[in-house]
Write a protein that holds these residues in place. Sequence first.
Motif, short mmCIF file in Angstrom:
data_model
loop_
_atom_site.label_atom_id
_atom_site.label_comp_id
_atom_site.label_asym_id
_atom_site.label_seq_id
_atom_site.Cartn_x
_atom_site.Cartn_y
_atom_site.Cartn_z
N TYR A 1 0.82 -1.22 0.00
CA TYR A 1 0.00 0.00 0.00
C TYR A 1 0.85 1.27 0.00
CZ TYR A 1 -3.68 3.24 1.38
OH TYR A 1 -4.54 4.30 1.41
N HIS A 2 1.90 1.31 0.82
CA HIS A 2 2.71 2.51 0.94
C HIS A 2 3.62 2.74 -0.27
CE1 HIS A 2 5.40 -0.60 2.53
NE2 HIS A 2 6.40 0.21 2.25
N ARG B 1 2.48 1.81 -3.56
CA ARG B 1 1.65 1.76 -4.76
C ARG B 1 1.67 3.07 -5.55
NH1 ARG B 1 -3.80 -0.84 -3.69
NH2 ARG B 1 -2.37 -2.55 -3.41
N LEU C 1 -9.64 -5.62 1.46
CA LEU C 1 -8.71 -4.50 1.35
C LEU C 1 -8.16 -4.10 2.71
CD1 LEU C 1 -7.44 -2.44 -0.59
CD2 LEU C 1 -9.37 -0.95 -0.09
N ASN D 1 -5.60 -6.68 3.78
CA ASN D 1 -4.36 -6.51 3.01
C ASN D 1 -3.56 -5.31 3.49
OD1 ASN D 1 -4.95 -8.73 1.46
ND2 ASN D 1 -5.69 -7.56 -0.29
N LYS D 2 -4.25 -4.24 3.79
CA LYS D 2 -3.58 -3.03 4.27
C LYS D 2 -2.89 -3.29 5.61
CE LYS D 2 -4.38 1.91 4.77
NZ LYS D 2 -5.37 2.99 4.72
N ASP E 1 0.26 -5.23 4.97
CA ASP E 1 1.28 -4.31 4.44
C ASP E 1 1.90 -3.47 5.55
OD1 ASP E 1 1.02 -5.17 1.83
OD2 ASP E 1 -0.27 -3.51 1.21
#
Length: 193
Positions: free
Chosen positions: A64-65, A67, A111, A114-115, A118
């Motif tokens: 995420y960080h 992307r 989501l 997943n975050k 991450d």
Amino acid sequence: MAIIFDINERGELMVDAKTLTVEAFYQLYKSDKAPNKLNAIKLLKYVFFMGDITEKNPHRDIAYHLRESYAKKDVFGDANHKFSKKEQEMIENAIQWYYTLNRDCVDRLALAVNKQVDQITKLLEDSEEITVKNYRDRVELLKDIKNILISKTQTDDFVEKTKKKAKTKGNAARSPMEMGLILTQSNDDEELE
């Protein structure tokens, strides 16, 4: 209403009329005055890379960080690409609408998980080296991570099963009417009885 962005074999975003019925996407598109709409297509592709969580998005598994920089590098050729203030506002609005139109509660759950994974990964990457002093804390953290990964796998399986149930013959997505989001006259009559 699900918005589907398609990327062709040449890596180009294919924009259909349905996509442009959403004002946020239309604003991005019409902001480009050039006949070929090359910049608008790039901006929409960036929105796709940032917002889509399907297998069609090659950026979906990027942390995420990271992307944003990877999407900018892929679309604009520069990981540090700067948007104008107007472009930034339109992009943020388009990404929000992409999220809103394409994610149900199951997608949002996947989501969020997943975050979290991450963020834990980033924490481990950025943390201090293992020492005798912090070894036990690290072992406990790894046990917690194992449980999180088991939960993520279970969540992913649940999402996949739920999405398969939401499909009809021929792998076509169900319409809002089939999902009960739009009532027909006969449904209205039944509810009144």
